[in-house]
Design an enzyme around this catalytic site. Structure first.
Site, PDB file in Angstrom:
ATOM      1  N   TRP A   1       1.078  -1.272  -0.080  1.00 33.37           N
ATOM      2  CA  TRP A   1      -0.333   0.255   0.007  1.00 33.37           C
ATOM      3  C   TRP A   1       0.336   1.349   0.338  1.00 33.37           C
ATOM      4  O   TRP A   1       0.136   2.058  -0.415  1.00 33.37           O
ATOM      5  CB  TRP A   1      -0.523   0.127   1.359  1.00 33.37           C
ATOM      6  CG  TRP A   1      -1.531   1.000   1.189  1.00 33.37           C
ATOM      7  CD1 TRP A   1      -2.640   1.367   1.128  1.00 33.37           C
ATOM      8  CD2 TRP A   1      -1.492   2.272   1.864  1.00 33.37           C
ATOM      9  NE1 TRP A   1      -3.241   2.495   1.298  1.00 33.37           N
ATOM     10  CE2 TRP A   1      -2.706   3.624   1.568  1.00 33.37           C
ATOM     11  CE3 TRP A   1      -0.329   2.678   2.942  1.00 33.37           C
ATOM     12  CZ2 TRP A   1      -2.763   4.898   2.406  1.00 33.37           C
ATOM     13  CZ3 TRP A   1      -0.145   4.299   3.285  1.00 33.37           C
ATOM     14  CH2 TRP A   1      -1.084   4.838   3.301  1.00 33.37           C
ATOM     15  N   HIS A   2       1.487   0.854   0.233  1.00 35.96           N
ATOM     16  CA  HIS A   2       3.178   2.367   0.745  1.00 35.96           C
ATOM     17  C   HIS A   2       3.327   3.081  -0.700  1.00 35.96           C
ATOM     18  O   HIS A   2       4.399   4.066  -0.665  1.00 35.96           O
ATOM     19  CB  HIS A   2       4.050   2.235   1.910  1.00 35.96           C
ATOM     20  CG  HIS A   2       3.961   2.531   2.987  1.00 35.96           C
ATOM     21  ND1 HIS A   2       2.671   1.063   4.051  1.00 35.96           N
ATOM     22  CD2 HIS A   2       4.161   3.181   4.097  1.00 35.96           C
ATOM     23  CE1 HIS A   2       2.600   1.678   5.287  1.00 35.96           C
ATOM     24  NE2 HIS A   2       3.040   2.999   5.016  1.00 35.96           N
ATOM     25  N   GLY A   3       3.849   1.910  -1.581  1.00 40.37           N
ATOM     26  CA  GLY A   3       4.757   2.251  -2.941  1.00 40.37           C
ATOM     27  C   GLY A   3       4.725   0.746  -3.214  1.00 40.37           C
ATOM     28  O   GLY A   3       4.622  -0.119  -2.899  1.00 40.37           O
TER      29      GLY A   3
END
Lengths: 464, 361
Positions: free
Chosen positions: A321-323
């Site tokens: 989700w963060h990247g």
């Protein structure tokens, strides 16, 4: 338009002046929505269409799920909604990542797809999760669909939390839109304090730490073991002050406008185990992952092995989700591993095992700090070099230190100890009419003004 | 209005003053105190005379300016027939406020010359932010006041281009009817900030920081490039225009200071850039250096380059010759080691090149 920019201050002042000029609630809601869209369009107006499309889809699917009485069709609509939302996210955020990864893995067999020339729409990860939670809650019959399109659109686009959270749930935000929307003196006094604390964390502390940590993380091989350790400490402080500073500012701005947003950080570095860390760090994301991913996967109800698999899967998704990058995946898996090990060691017991145990705290903060290396390093090569430099002493290199660190490391530790004791789940507040209150307020405000122009850095979480 | 004033509590006002006072106290400890720059016709801009300068943003140093406002010991009689002067022109690298005076390269060069039997007095005329147009314009004043035997001009490539063409500078190059000339304005906005802040007396650290920051930010947003700035043109014309601008400045320097002049060229190395210490040939740096060296050769000016010495020092010690604890490695001014290396090289160069002429006692 970031919260610490002069453009934002001008934008917010105009909004504050316009607010009292409009007397009816619908007018104020329209103003709130228009200003949120303006705020988003200020970054890139083209993606306004994307957020409008996502909002319309969320609104439509929510209504359809509620209207349908047949369990199969409800499920089908929910799946369509999830596919639509994750489709947007996947296209803009992950498509190139998967293409590039596939090219690397299967390149030997002649596999070569070209990547798309697209940029990541700011805030997409945050509002996509909000829309998903809205439709899933309706499916679970925990929520009725919102009747008012304006209210629903404000829920998605409310500018204080649009770009980098907190990730708000419909159940905690939509009811607030039914109350009278107004800027009161009491809310202003609380909101401005929370905002300034956030701005201080970002402008005075995080940006100073970035000055030290950025060059070392870019080239760990050039520095001594001591410098690399210091840089890790600096980044540990930086990411906390950067992200929690942003969250505080969002909460503060929302409070001034009369809205309560959930707390996103609760003294995270005082945690004594990885599980507690995730109850204190990016709280709105971890509770989302818990409620909409970990528990639906079975949580800890399907035996030990499945629990560990679920933890790894949840944290894998949390990392991703963060990247769209392998370093975030590794970071997620690192935490998945930590949570599993903690589960094994703590058995069936939950909660804090050793409330005053220094060893538990030390182990946890060390574990978290090592995780930040995966999170921050640009690639695997740098990660390995950073770890190598940390654990194999090297002194024939640049031995760089930074005096601000010798002040800020003890201050962070003291702030966490004090916060752990006195500020659980609440923001510090002062009485502005008192001497001490006015002093602290002015001291923080002056600090922000004095450091504002020095080495300004973008917020880390904008990229997510 | 009176009602508002009545509502303001004494405690609040006292608290605000206290907060201001404490920040000011911190900044006085941690941030440099710099006397304002002043202007006179002979010397151009320089620091106020006999003022104390405290630097703690790069290392720590405390310096008192001489009666001309430069980083020198007090000079009673600048033109002394028994001893010749070498003047050092340059920017903040020569002004060297980041190190104590005995550690700056100008002073060390003098010491090395004197210790080895050469009677010279070095005069540091370095001023932060100065570039070639300033040196050209200040020439009559410097020559009259110091009657130098030799003139060492410390310079970077950017002194000829970005700095020399910066419209915000007091002296900058303009082009009129296809001819270059130096345009002069008495004060830039940044210097005004210094003066405004100075009025606030003891609160100078806080007020200077706020005013200077605000003006810098305004300048960044409203910065207009000089219309003859080479980057406005295509790459091909760019190089030609740059070479012309450099040629013109070198010629004017030569005209102003005559055969006494020597260039001390500072390459921006060693520097940490994009993953490695940039000690190998950087094509753009090599090209820039060539342009300056070609011009100097054309006008018969000796040019001395310190790049190799600084690079060798890094390779042998893994220490940086520039920068301090709180500056990013590879950036910042020369530290004590860097200053010594420059002085040592300069001494070797001077003693070798000029030994048989007239330096020996």
């Amino acid at each position: 338009m970031i919260f610490t920019s002069l453009e934002f201050i001008a934008f917010f002042l105009i909004l504050m002046l316009l607010f009292p000029a409009i007397n009816n609630q619908t007018g104020r809601k329209i103003l709130l929505l228009a200003s949120s869209y303006f705020f988003y369009a200020f970054w890139d107006w083209r993606f306004l269409f994307l957020i409008l499309l996502s909002t319309a889809a969320g609104y439509y699917f929510g209504k359809e799920i509620y209207r349908s009485e047949n369990a199969t069709s409800r499920k089908a609509i929910l799946i369509s909604s999830i596919i639509a939302n994750l489709g947007f996210l996947g296209l803009f955020k992950y498509f190139n990542f998967f293409i590039e990864s596939a090219n690397t893995m299967f390149g030997k067999f002649g596999f070569n797809l070209s990547a798309l020339n697209i940029i990541l729409p700011i805030g997409i990860s945050f509002y996509t999760f909000e829309i998903l939670s809205y439709t899933i809650d309706i499916y679970r019959k925990n929520l009725k669909p919102e009747k008012s399109t304006i209210d629903f659109a404000i829920f998605i686009a409310f500018f204080p939390k649009l770009i980098a959270g907190p990730i708000v749930r419909a159940t905690e935000f939509l009811p607030q839109l039914k109350n009278k929307i107004e800027i009161t003196k009491a809310n202003f006094s609380i909101g401005i304090q929370i905002f300034l604390i956030g701005a201080f964390k970002k402008v005075v502390i995080a940006d100073r730490m970035a000055f030290f940590s950025d060059p070392v993380f870019s080239n760990p091989s050039l520095y001594t073991t001591y410098t690399v350790w210091l840089a890790l400490a600096a980044y540990t402080i930086q990411i906390f002050c950067d992200f929690s500073g942003y969250s505080d500012m969002a909460v503060g701005i929302a409070k001034i406008l009369g809205f309560d947003l959930p707390m996103n950080f609760n003294i995270p570095y005082a945690s004594q185990n990885p599980s507690e860390f995730w109850r204190r760090w990016h709280i709105t994301l971890s509770r989302w992952l818990r409620d909409y991913l970990y528990i639906p996967l079975g949580g800890n109800r399907k035996g030990k092995t499945q629990t560990y698999i679920n933890l790894f899967l949840t944290m894998f998704m949390g990392g991703l989700w963060h990247g769209a990058s392998w370093n975030f995946v590794f970071w997620g898996l690192w935490h998945g591993g930590g949570l599993s090990v903690h589960k094994i060691l703590s058995g069936k017991k939950t909660g804090n095992q050793h409330p005053f145990s220094f060893i538990s705290w030390f182990g946890t903060i060390f574990f978290v700090m090592i995780g930040w290396i995966f999170f921050r390093s640009q690639d695997a090569k740098n990660t390995v070099m950073f770890l190598k430099r940390m654990f194999f002493v090297e002194n024939f290199a640049i031995n760089w230190t930074y005096s601000a660190l010798y002040v800020l490391i003890p201050i962070t530790i003291i702030a966490h100890i004090v916060g752990y004791k006195y500020l659980q789940e609440k923001y510090p507040r002062v009485n502005l009419a008192s001497f001490s209150g006015a002093f602290i307020f002015t001291f923080i405000l002056l600090g922000i003004i004095l450091f504002y122009f020095n080495n300004p850095q973008p917020f880390i979480y904008f990229q997510f | 209005m009176l009602n508002i004033l009545r509502k303001i509590k004494f405690e609040s006002v006292a608290a605000i003053i206290c907060a201001f006072f404490i920040w000011n106290f911190f900044l006085r400890l941690a941030i440099e105190k710099k006397p304002p720059q002043v202007y006179d016709d002979k010397m151009g801009f320089h620091l106020e005379a006999e003022e104390e300068y405290i630097n703690s943003s790069e290392g720590f140093s405390k310096i008192k300016t001489d009666r001309f406002g430069f980083n020198n010991d007090r000079i009673e009689n600048p033109i002394n027939t028994s001893i010749d002067n070498i003047i050092f022109l340059g920017d903040s690298y020569t002004e060297a406020l980041a190190v104590n005076r005995q550690n700056n390269y100008v002073k060390i060069t003098e010491k090395l010359l004197n210790d080895n039997g050469y009677a010279f007095r070095s005069i540091n005329l370095g001023i932060s932010g100065n570039s070639i147009p300033d040196h050209i314009r200040n020439a009559p004043g410097f020559i009259k006041t110091f009657n130098p035997k030799y003139v060492i001009v410390q310079l970077h490539f950017n002194d000829f281009v970005d700095e020399a063409l910066n419209p915000e500078h007091g002296n900058k190059i303009i082009k009129k009817e296809n001819k270059y000339s130096i345009e002069h304005s008495i004060r830039s906005k940044k210097r005004t900030a210094n003066h405004i802040a100075d009025i606030t007396g003891w609160f100078q650290p806080v007020s200077f920081r706020i005013i200077n920051n605000a003006i810098s930010s305004y300048q960044e947003k409203t910065f207009k490039k000089n219309e003859i700035h080479p980057s406005n043109d295509s790459e091909e014309r760019n190089r030609e225009e740059i070479q012309n601008i450099i040629d013109w400045q070198v010629r004017e320097l030569k005209k102003a200071y005559g055969n006494k002049i020597v260039f001390l060229y500072f390459s921006p190395l060693p520097n940490i850039m994009e993953g490695t210490v940039n000690i190998t040939e950087n094509s753009s740096n090599t090209e820039k250096k060539e342009m300056v060296f070609n011009s100097a050769k054309k006008w018969n000016i000796d040019t001395f380059d310190i790049e190799d010495v600084l690079v060798e020092y890094y390779q042998k010690t893994h220490r940086m010759p520039r920068g301090f604890q709180d500056t990013r490695p590879g950036l910042g001014h020369l530290n004590a080691a860097g200053n010594y290396l420059v002085a040592d090289s300069l001494y070797n160069y001077l003693s070798e090149k000029l030994n048989n002429i007239d330096l020996k006692k």
